[in-house]
Design a protein around this motif. Structure first.
Motif, mmCIF file in Angstrom:
data_model
loop_
_atom_site.group_PDB
_atom_site.id
_atom_site.type_symbol
_atom_site.label_atom_id
_atom_site.label_comp_id
_atom_site.label_asym_id
_atom_site.label_seq_id
_atom_site.Cartn_x
_atom_site.Cartn_y
_atom_site.Cartn_z
ATOM 1 N N VAL A 135 62.891 38.270 75.607
ATOM 2 C CA VAL A 135 63.411 37.416 76.675
ATOM 3 C C VAL A 135 64.929 37.513 76.762
ATOM 4 C CG1 VAL A 135 63.642 35.029 77.464
ATOM 5 C CG2 VAL A 135 61.443 35.841 76.597
ATOM 6 N N GLU A 136 65.604 37.544 75.604
ATOM 7 C CA GLU A 136 67.064 37.656 75.620
ATOM 8 C C GLU A 136 67.523 38.978 76.232
ATOM 9 O OE1 GLU A 136 68.725 36.995 71.758
ATOM 10 O OE2 GLU A 136 68.656 34.818 71.965
ATOM 11 N N VAL A 137 66.829 40.069 75.929
ATOM 12 C CA VAL A 137 67.196 41.368 76.499
ATOM 13 C C VAL A 137 66.897 41.385 77.993
ATOM 14 C CG1 VAL A 137 66.685 43.838 76.460
ATOM 15 C CG2 VAL A 137 66.927 42.601 74.319
ATOM 16 N N LEU A 138 65.766 40.800 78.388
ATOM 17 C CA LEU A 138 65.403 40.747 79.801
ATOM 18 C C LEU A 138 66.408 39.907 80.591
ATOM 19 C CD1 LEU A 138 63.413 41.267 82.108
ATOM 20 C CD2 LEU A 138 62.056 39.338 81.277
ATOM 21 N N ALA A 139 66.886 38.820 79.984
ATOM 22 C CA ALA A 139 67.827 37.939 80.686
ATOM 23 C C ALA A 139 69.250 38.485 80.690
ATOM 24 C CB ALA A 139 67.816 36.559 80.028
ATOM 25 N N TRP A 140 69.523 39.480 79.878
ATOM 26 C CA TRP A 140 70.883 40.027 79.726
ATOM 27 C C TRP A 140 71.506 40.416 81.067
ATOM 28 C CZ3 TRP A 140 71.856 44.757 75.983
ATOM 29 C CH2 TRP A 140 73.215 44.809 75.651
ATOM 30 N N PRO A 141 70.858 41.252 81.890
ATOM 31 C CA PRO A 141 71.474 41.609 83.174
ATOM 32 C C PRO A 141 71.416 40.475 84.201
ATOM 33 C CG PRO A 141 69.304 42.598 83.018
ATOM 34 C CD PRO A 141 69.575 41.964 81.677
ATOM 35 N N LEU A 142 70.647 39.433 83.905
ATOM 36 C CA LEU A 142 70.507 38.322 84.848
ATOM 37 C C LEU A 142 71.580 37.258 84.651
ATOM 38 C CD1 LEU A 142 66.633 37.893 84.576
ATOM 39 C CD2 LEU A 142 67.893 39.052 86.411
ATOM 40 N N CYS A 143 71.981 37.048 83.384
ATOM 41 C CA CYS A 143 72.957 35.993 83.116
ATOM 42 C C CYS A 143 74.177 36.479 82.351
ATOM 43 C CB CYS A 143 72.294 34.842 82.360
ATOM 44 S SG CYS A 143 71.652 35.297 80.728
ATOM 45 N N THR A 177 71.279 37.919 70.884
ATOM 46 C CA THR A 177 71.833 37.435 69.616
ATOM 47 C C THR A 177 72.114 38.540 68.599
ATOM 48 O OG1 THR A 177 70.711 35.330 69.963
ATOM 49 C CG2 THR A 177 71.498 35.792 67.737
ATOM 50 N N PRO A 178 71.170 39.443 68.292
ATOM 51 C CA PRO A 178 71.456 40.459 67.262
ATOM 52 C C PRO A 178 72.650 41.338 67.606
ATOM 53 C CG PRO A 178 69.110 40.373 67.759
ATOM 54 C CD PRO A 178 69.796 39.568 68.808
#
Length: 371
Positions: free
Chosen positions: A127-135, A140-141
């Protein structure tokens, strides 16, 4: 209440669509190349391909999601031998998965039953990688390991770039999916579409989410519990801590089943529970066989009083240590870090009465273990 968002597929009349097949994985591949100290030309020599191929992987003109699986594995082993950081290689794998989900949402929407957004229960690392280009928030890593930007010629992006029109299109699709995914058979799809929609910074997001959450009519304990948690989580991300406090008090703390579900969910979310789940059913019932060390470490690091999930982190940590007191090992670096944090946290005036009692209970348990 429907979405008023445009779903225009291109940036304007006559403008060709930007490549979107490798938005995230192309960016991560470039980070790996730079971490190795290679140019596109020198890495092309190592891979026995043209420099244009490397450039295509990085820009998305030749998405790595289109490369045969066997060749992807060969590339991964070659990068390992060259000295690529394992954290970046793992991020690359997740980025390719995220690109598939992005492409699915940005292209023709599949039938609900085939939508990959509801194929399995997503975990934080994806989810964090998917949200990266969105927000624009670095996962975290990578945020912990790669903080200093590398010197480059000219302005460079600090995150995977998704055109604004594609961002609008993505959120329009997640909204439409959430609105259409009704019934128990599509509950996971609806829940995850709502969660991703919460990353949208549009002015009507909070109102739209509130309407969607009011319209949820779960008909069994598990879906009701998950619906309540989703409402609280989205509200917390939007800055509403009262909704989270209500969830903790009225849903989690009311019985052992709610507490176990919360711990099982957290363990899966941070990937301490090793198996990928295709439905939410694993959450219900007794605690799973996961050990708890990783979850404890994650929760301790998340004890930031002004964070929207602070109260949930405190309660979950308290419940975890109540269920598995063996985690309180005096020589553990996580326990020592927690012990050092507690006086500062307990001095904070913004603590709720419940959070203060739980933190006091944790401090007492640590003292007993150290005696």
């Amino acid at each position: 209440m429907g979405s008023n968002r445009s779903e225009t597929p291109t940036g304007g009349r006559g403008t060709p669509p930007r490549p979107r097949g490798a938005v995230v994985s192309g960016y991560v591949f470039r980070l790996i190349r730079e971490q190795l100290g290679h140019t596109q030309d020198t890495l092309a020599e190592q891979f026995r391909v043209s420099a244009d191929t490397i450039a295509g992987w990085e820009t998305g003109r030749r998405p790595r999601t289109a490369v045969p699986v066997g060749q992807v594995l060969v590339h991964r082993h070659r990068l390992l031998r060259l000295g690529a950081d394992p954290a970046l290689l793992l991020a690359l794998e997740r980025a390719m998965e995220a690109d598939v989900l992005l492409s699915s949402a940005l292209d023709d929407a599949p039938p609900l039953a085939d939508d990959p957004m509801g194929a399995w229960v997503m975990q934080r690392h994806l989810v964090e990688v998917l949200a990266w280009p969105l927000c624009g928030v670095t996962p975290t890593p990578l945020r912990e390991r790669f903080t200093a930007p590398r010197a480059r010629r000219g302005p460079v992006p600090t995150a995977p770039e998704l055109p604004q029109e594609d961002r609008r299109r993505f959120f329009a699709r997640t909204r439409r999916t959430a609105e259409q995914a009704r019934g128990r058979e599509h509950f996971l799809l609806r829940r995850q579409a709502l969660y991703l929609s919460g990353y949208d910074d549009a002015t009507d997001t909070t109102e739209w989410l509130a309407h969607q959450q009011r319209s949820m009519r779960p008909d069994d304990w598990l879906t009701r519990w998950l619906a309540d948690r989703s409402v609280a989580a989205v509200a917390a991300r939007q800055g509403d801590r009262d909704r989270m406090e209500h969830f903790i008090t009225s849903t989690l703390a009311e019985d052992d089943a709610g507490e176990a579900a919360n711990l099982n969910y957290w363990a899966y979310w941070i990937a301490e529970s090793p198996h990928v789940e295709l439905s939410d059913a694993f959450i219900a019932g007794r605690l799973g066989p996961w050990p708890g060390d990783r979850l404890m470490h994650h929760l301790v690091r998340g004890l930031t009083p002004h964070h929207g999930f602070f109260d949930l982190n405190v309660h979950t940590l308290w419940a975890l240590l109540s269920a598995r007191a063996s985690l309180i090992r005096p020589k553990s670096s996580t326990v020592r870090a927690l012990r050092d944090q507690l006086p500062v946290l307990l001095d904070g005036p913004e603590l709720s009465g419940r959070a203060r009692r739980e933190l006091e209970g944790i401090r007492y348990a640590i003292r007993l273990a150290e005696a």
